[in-house]
Design a protein around this motif. Sequence first.
Motif, mmCIF file in Angstrom:
data_model
loop_
_atom_site.group_PDB
_atom_site.id
_atom_site.type_symbol
_atom_site.label_atom_id
_atom_site.label_comp_id
_atom_site.label_asym_id
_atom_site.label_seq_id
_atom_site.Cartn_x
_atom_site.Cartn_y
_atom_site.Cartn_z
ATOM 1 N N ILE A 1 34.136 -39.334 20.067
ATOM 2 C CA ILE A 1 34.255 -41.069 20.190
ATOM 3 C C ILE A 1 34.184 -41.607 18.749
ATOM 4 O O ILE A 1 33.470 -41.675 17.760
ATOM 5 C CB ILE A 1 33.270 -41.421 20.746
ATOM 6 N N GLY A 2 35.914 -41.459 17.633
ATOM 7 C CA GLY A 2 36.097 -42.039 16.541
ATOM 8 C C GLY A 2 36.854 -41.352 15.723
ATOM 9 O O GLY A 2 37.048 -40.000 16.064
ATOM 10 N N ALA A 3 37.628 -41.961 15.008
ATOM 11 C CA ALA A 3 39.002 -41.569 14.238
ATOM 12 C C ALA A 3 38.648 -41.714 12.358
ATOM 13 O O ALA A 3 39.405 -42.388 11.844
ATOM 14 C CB ALA A 3 39.529 -41.539 14.937
ATOM 15 N N PRO B 1 36.602 -41.221 9.168
ATOM 16 C CA PRO B 1 36.417 -39.096 7.873
ATOM 17 C C PRO B 1 34.886 -38.614 9.193
ATOM 18 O O PRO B 1 36.186 -37.407 9.547
ATOM 19 C CB PRO B 1 35.470 -39.718 7.206
ATOM 20 N N TYR B 2 34.553 -39.083 10.128
ATOM 21 C CA TYR B 2 33.794 -37.879 10.386
ATOM 22 C C TYR B 2 34.217 -37.748 11.634
ATOM 23 O O TYR B 2 34.040 -36.567 12.248
ATOM 24 C CB TYR B 2 31.891 -38.711 10.825
ATOM 25 N N PHE C 1 38.904 -40.159 20.417
ATOM 26 C CA PHE C 1 39.526 -41.120 20.344
ATOM 27 C C PHE C 1 39.295 -41.881 19.572
ATOM 28 O O PHE C 1 38.455 -42.329 18.419
ATOM 29 C CB PHE C 1 38.426 -41.357 21.728
ATOM 30 N N GLY C 2 40.281 -43.489 19.013
ATOM 31 C CA GLY C 2 39.752 -44.240 18.294
ATOM 32 C C GLY C 2 41.071 -45.029 17.895
ATOM 33 O O GLY C 2 41.799 -44.279 17.339
ATOM 34 N N TRP D 1 38.424 -48.689 7.228
ATOM 35 C CA TRP D 1 38.919 -49.208 6.076
ATOM 36 C C TRP D 1 39.822 -49.864 5.544
ATOM 37 O O TRP D 1 40.308 -50.543 4.413
ATOM 38 C CB TRP D 1 38.969 -47.616 5.498
ATOM 39 N N MET E 1 40.493 -53.439 -2.485
ATOM 40 C CA MET E 1 38.912 -52.454 -2.900
ATOM 41 C C MET E 1 38.869 -50.469 -3.343
ATOM 42 O O MET E 1 40.269 -50.471 -3.226
ATOM 43 C CB MET E 1 38.123 -51.878 -2.400
ATOM 44 N N LYS F 1 33.976 -46.366 -5.145
ATOM 45 C CA LYS F 1 32.873 -45.867 -5.514
ATOM 46 C C LYS F 1 32.755 -44.743 -6.015
ATOM 47 O O LYS F 1 31.925 -44.130 -6.482
ATOM 48 C CB LYS F 1 31.440 -46.901 -4.835
ATOM 49 N N SER F 2 32.469 -43.306 -4.431
ATOM 50 C CA SER F 2 32.847 -42.351 -4.146
ATOM 51 C C SER F 2 33.902 -42.174 -5.434
ATOM 52 O O SER F 2 34.879 -41.585 -5.679
ATOM 53 C CB SER F 2 32.949 -41.662 -2.946
ATOM 54 N N ALA G 1 31.059 -40.452 16.999
ATOM 55 C CA ALA G 1 31.046 -40.685 15.563
ATOM 56 C C ALA G 1 32.241 -41.856 15.478
ATOM 57 O O ALA G 1 33.405 -42.131 14.788
ATOM 58 C CB ALA G 1 32.248 -39.437 15.256
ATOM 59 N N LEU H 1 30.355 -47.295 11.217
ATOM 60 C CA LEU H 1 30.109 -48.483 10.429
ATOM 61 C C LEU H 1 30.507 -49.253 12.766
ATOM 62 O O LEU H 1 29.751 -50.971 12.208
ATOM 63 C CB LEU H 1 31.364 -49.356 9.600
ATOM 64 N N PHE I 1 27.986 -41.407 3.612
ATOM 65 C CA PHE I 1 28.852 -41.130 2.377
ATOM 66 C C PHE I 1 29.825 -40.286 3.137
ATOM 67 O O PHE I 1 29.740 -39.085 3.758
ATOM 68 C CB PHE I 1 29.106 -41.127 1.628
#
Length: 401
Positions: free
Chosen positions: A7-9, A11-12, A30-31, A37, A45, A48-49, A138, A141, A379
């Motif tokens: 669950i989440g698309a 980076p992680y 999924f996501g 971003w 933007m 920072k990395s 995953a 935020l 990060f």
Amino acid sequence: MQPVAVIGAGPYGLSAAAHLRARGIPVRVFGEPMVSWQAHMPAGMLLKSTPVASNIDAPQPGHTLVDYCDEAGLPRLVTDEDIIPVETFVGYGQWFQQKIVPDLERVRVVSVDGRPGGGFELKLDSGEQFTARAVVVATGLSGLSRLPSELAAAVPDGPSPAGPVSHSAQHHDLTRYADQDLLVVGAGQSALETAVLAAEAGARVRVVARGRRSVAFGAPPWDQPKLRPESPFGRAWSLYAFSYHAGGYRHLPAATRHYLTRRVLGPLGAWWLRERFERKVEAREVRRIVTTGTRDGRPVLSLETLGGRARELAADHVIAATGYRVDLAALSFLGHGLRARLATSRGTPKLGAGYVSSVPGLYFTGMLAGSSYGPVMRFVCGTEFASPRLAGHLAAAHRGA
Ligand SMILES: Cc1cc2nc3c(=O)[nH]c(=O)nc-3n(C[C@H](O)[C@H](O)[C@H](O)COP(=O)(O)OP(=O)(O)OC[C@H]3O[C@@H](n4cnc5c(N)ncnc54)[C@H](O)[C@@H]3O)c2cc1C
């Protein structure tokens, strides 16, 4: 064979899916790809990395940020002085997704429940229901933005860009505040960069930050101390340990872990932002914000100055760049039965080796794993540590089943 649901698309999620697939494990992902971003950070933007700390980890070569730049015909971003525009990073994430997870399903997971005999029942907002043998959460935020009570007081119906107070996660286009008086609360990179971008778009911006010298900027790469080990975040022993030995973190006492997760790599502007900030933005360092009210629909901050005096600051709008807080209660898709079985510590999941929770088959990665695996999980570079270990654990559990 029942698939693993990721669950989440961001980076992680993408990185975990890449590692699971490379082990031959069937995965459904999924996501919305890279949505945090693309929609919840300001246009224009800069990351920072550094480039070396901005790779989404994959088990096979050919998927780094530099590989993407080469293939897209963009200038190569390689050294610590090369700064990554967010638009380039979104392009990189989408390219990574198309190469490794082309069958990504752009739907939301609305519920996850445990099944009596093991495995999980998932419902999607498409109406589909299916069974997964394991679930990797995953969701990054999403839903975790934090608005302190002294700012929330002005917005009983919640923050909104059109109301007196919003959260920085609600902004992509800051040009809507051109010619307006804007207060940005916070001292982290997100606060300072939001302030600069709004000011460059024509707003009159003041940053309100708690504490003396709270508005500060990091040293440029050429001024980093030479005798300390290098890490993706700069040269320091502590940063080196957090980056390369994250596995030991969960064995520290709980109070220490929660403190470090919050404080290490805390508020500090990027070295390249200082000049732009000093040119356009005014900083107001205060002891605290007492409360926030409204007068004629405009927000008014009641403050205590560093000298202990009461002051008011009025503006057309306040942006709270007050960060994110992991709280499992915010993950509304987790069923009650599952939630009751999850061992937690201050609202965060307690994870064992391989990112598994106290419920066998239920994994958490990224920011949700921060209190067990340390600040590096906040990060992108943390994917290098997290994804192979998570996939390795899941594959071993699968073999043993
Ligand atoms: C302003 C700002 C600047 C940052 N700059 C940097 C930086 O320069 N370098 C760095 O390394 N980190 C940076 N970060 C941190 C960065 O956001 C995280 O490291 C990274 O996004 C975490 O990735 P993730 O995959 O865990 O989550 P996210 O990128 O937040 O992705 C979450 C995914 O979950 C999906 N999702 C959520 N709920 C559901 C659901 N119910 N069903 C299906 N899908 C769902 C979303 O669609 C999305 O695909 C920054 C953060 C902010 C706020």
